[in-house]
Scaffold this motif. Structure first.
Motif, PDB file in Angstrom:
ATOM      1  N   ALA A  25       0.830  -1.217   0.000  1.00 58.52           N
ATOM      2  CA  ALA A  25       0.000   0.000   0.000  1.00 58.52           C
ATOM      3  C   ALA A  25       0.863   1.265   0.000  1.00 58.52           C
ATOM      4  CB  ALA A  25      -0.953  -0.010   1.207  1.00 58.52           C
ATOM      5  N   GLY A  27       2.226   4.740  -0.577  1.00 65.59           N
ATOM      6  CA  GLY A  27       1.477   5.975  -0.812  1.00 65.59           C
ATOM      7  C   GLY A  27       0.288   6.103   0.135  1.00 65.59           C
ATOM      8  N   ARG A  28      -0.156   4.992   0.721  1.00 64.23           N
ATOM      9  CA  ARG A  28      -1.265   5.026   1.689  1.00 64.23           C
ATOM     10  C   ARG A  28      -0.762   4.677   3.088  1.00 64.23           C
ATOM     11  NH1 ARG A  28      -6.286   3.883  -0.307  1.00 64.23           N
ATOM     12  NH2 ARG A  28      -6.987   4.565   1.757  1.00 64.23           N
ATOM     13  N   PHE A  29       0.130   3.679   3.147  1.00 60.16           N
ATOM     14  CA  PHE A  29       0.671   3.237   4.441  1.00 60.16           C
ATOM     15  C   PHE A  29       2.156   3.557   4.493  1.00 60.16           C
ATOM     16  CE2 PHE A  29       3.354   0.135   6.571  1.00 60.16           C
ATOM     17  CZ  PHE A  29       2.884   0.222   7.870  1.00 60.16           C
ATOM     18  N   SER A  30       2.578   4.052   5.663  1.00 59.80           N
ATOM     19  CA  SER A  30       4.011   4.292   5.835  1.00 59.80           C
ATOM     20  C   SER A  30       4.327   4.329   7.326  1.00 59.80           C
ATOM     21  CB  SER A  30       4.353   5.632   5.169  1.00 59.80           C
ATOM     22  OG  SER A  30       5.578   6.108   5.653  1.00 59.80           O
ATOM     23  N   PRO A  75      -4.078  -1.997   6.858  1.00 61.82           N
ATOM     24  CA  PRO A  75      -5.384  -1.326   6.975  1.00 61.82           C
ATOM     25  C   PRO A  75      -5.631  -0.775   8.380  1.00 61.82           C
ATOM     26  CG  PRO A  75      -5.653  -3.723   6.784  1.00 61.82           C
ATOM     27  CD  PRO A  75      -4.216  -3.429   6.533  1.00 61.82           C
ATOM     28  N   VAL A  78      -3.645   2.534   8.539  1.00 61.21           N
ATOM     29  CA  VAL A  78      -4.204   3.543   7.623  1.00 61.21           C
ATOM     30  C   VAL A  78      -5.523   4.086   8.206  1.00 61.21           C
ATOM     31  CG1 VAL A  78      -5.261   3.840   5.330  1.00 61.21           C
ATOM     32  CG2 VAL A  78      -3.078   2.636   5.556  1.00 61.21           C
ATOM     33  N   ASP A  81      -4.823   6.175  11.502  1.00 60.31           N
ATOM     34  CA  ASP A  81      -4.211   7.458  11.142  1.00 60.31           C
ATOM     35  C   ASP A  81      -5.272   8.416  10.584  1.00 60.31           C
ATOM     36  OD1 ASP A  81      -1.781   6.366  11.856  1.00 60.31           O
ATOM     37  OD2 ASP A  81      -0.869   6.479   9.864  1.00 60.31           O
ATOM     38  N   ALA A  82      -6.139   7.883   9.710  1.00 58.36           N
ATOM     39  CA  ALA A  82      -7.180   8.728   9.099  1.00 58.36           C
ATOM     40  C   ALA A  82      -8.116   9.277  10.168  1.00 58.36           C
ATOM     41  CB  ALA A  82      -7.959   7.925   8.067  1.00 58.36           C
ATOM     42  N   LEU A 269      -6.465  -1.066  -0.979  1.00 62.65           N
ATOM     43  CA  LEU A 269      -5.057  -1.040  -0.573  1.00 62.65           C
ATOM     44  C   LEU A 269      -4.372  -2.203  -1.289  1.00 62.65           C
ATOM     45  CD1 LEU A 269      -5.436  -0.460   3.296  1.00 62.65           C
ATOM     46  CD2 LEU A 269      -4.861   1.238   1.547  1.00 62.65           C
ATOM     47  N   ASP A 270      -3.130  -1.985  -1.661  1.00 66.25           N
ATOM     48  CA  ASP A 270      -2.424  -3.005  -2.442  1.00 66.25           C
ATOM     49  C   ASP A 270      -1.802  -4.021  -1.485  1.00 66.25           C
ATOM     50  OD1 ASP A 270      -1.080  -4.344  -4.383  1.00 66.25           O
ATOM     51  OD2 ASP A 270       0.549  -2.864  -4.533  1.00 66.25           O
TER      52      ASP A 270
END
Ligand SMILES: C[S@@+](CC[C@H](N)C(=O)[O-])C[C@H]1O[C@@H](n2cnc3c(N)ncnc32)[C@H](O)[C@@H]1O
Length: 290
Positions: A25, A27-30, A75, A78, A81-82, A269-270
């Motif tokens: 994921a 760009g979405r998860f870090s 997930p 993500v 965090d959101a 999410l990838d």
């Protein structure tokens, strides 16, 4: 307060985030801080998972555990965090913080005071690991509390927590390790300490026969492989039907805004396939105190 060692499940989920960082994921998860919170021996399996080369023999268990945990963490992180970003509160309390790195990696917390609450041994271990790492949060305050035995209010207020100020509470990966009684007690204390409009973000495990059977099977495999089981000292003590937790929160004065499975949150999410059973039963609930 009960004496015990620092949490090894906190290390496991941190290893999972370190293994997933930059791989899943993107760009979405870090979580680039996770790897820096690990000791060298704990990093070795993370490095291995990142290469994608599964070891043969008994080391395979730890490899698979970290790999699968990494998938689950994406997930979960993500979504939480959101929820933290969606409610820019001057106070954030992370209950059972473990090796949570939000105070080090989320610039959105630059104006917030972050209280990291954990059992004393885990708390001390986190302070040692974080060492000279500079938080991005405005202020970071460690608070030692046993959620199963202590009052949250005394230590939190003594550390500077202000009951009149809106708060975001993050309760991630902790509920299963508490008895139903301790969960009820914590919800009541959080409600008591929260100003109107405060938010509670809870990650919990839905009751499931699949999970119980899988846990039993895993325990057996760890025993047969003669490897140290990271879950051995931290048994799951409570799982909740979504309706049960919703009722508990409503009784505490919370309105539930969302309650979704990690499987639903993983959509888009990838992520590699193969972890659906675990994702189906992990859930994230967001509630607001009215
Ligand atoms: C699986 S770890 C999760 C850590 C972190 N929230 C995360 O998601 O990375 C479980 C955490 O719950 C904490 N915990 C378990 N029982 C607790 C208790 N009775 N009081 C305070 N913290 C507790 C452990 O110390 C540990 O940090």
């Amino acid at each position: 307060m009960t004496a015990r060692a620092a949490s090894s499940t906190a290390v496991l989920v941190c290893q999972g985030r370190a293994a997933a960082d930059g791989r899943y994921a993107v760009g979405r998860f870090s979580d680039p801080v996770a790897v820096r919170l690990l000791d060298p021996a704990e990093r070795a399996v993370v490095d291995r998972v990142r290469t994608g080369a599964a070891p043969p023999g008994s080391e395979r268990m730890a490899y698979e555990m970290v790999r699968r945990t990494g998938i689950t963490m994406v997930p979960r992180t993500v979504a939480i965090d959101a929820a933290v970003r969606a409610h820019a509160a001057p106070q954030v309390v992370i209950l059972g913080a473990g090796l949570d790195a939000r105070a080090w990696r989320m610039p959105e917390l630059a104006d917030a005071t972050v209280y990291e609450v954990d059992h004393p041994a885990s708390q001390a271990d986190k302070v040692r690991r974080a060492g000279a790492l500079e938080p991005v949060a405005g202020r970071l305050v460690p608070v030692a509390v046993d959620l199963a035995a202590d009052s949250l209010a005394g230590p939190l207020v003594a550390a500077g927590f202000d009951r009149e100020v809106a708060t975001t509470w993050v309760w991630e990966g902790v509920v299963p390790y508490l008895t139903a009684r301790a969960v009820r007690g914590t919800v009541a204390q959080v409600a008591e300490l929260s100003a109107t409009g405060s938010r509670l973000v809870v990650n919990y495990q839905a009751r499931s026969l699949f999970t119980r059977v899988m846990q039993g099977a895993m325990r057996l495999v760890w025993r047969l492989s003669r490897q140290p089981d990271p879950m051995a000292g931290e048994p799951w003590r409570s799982m909740w039907r979504p309706g049960q937790l919703r009722t508990l929160l409503q009784r505490g004065g919370f309105e539930v805004l969302s309650d979704e499975s990690l499987l639903a949150l993983a959509e888009g999410l990838d992520l590699p396939p193969g972890n659906e059973g675990s994702l189906r039963n992990g859930r994230i609930l967001v509630a607001v105190l009215r």
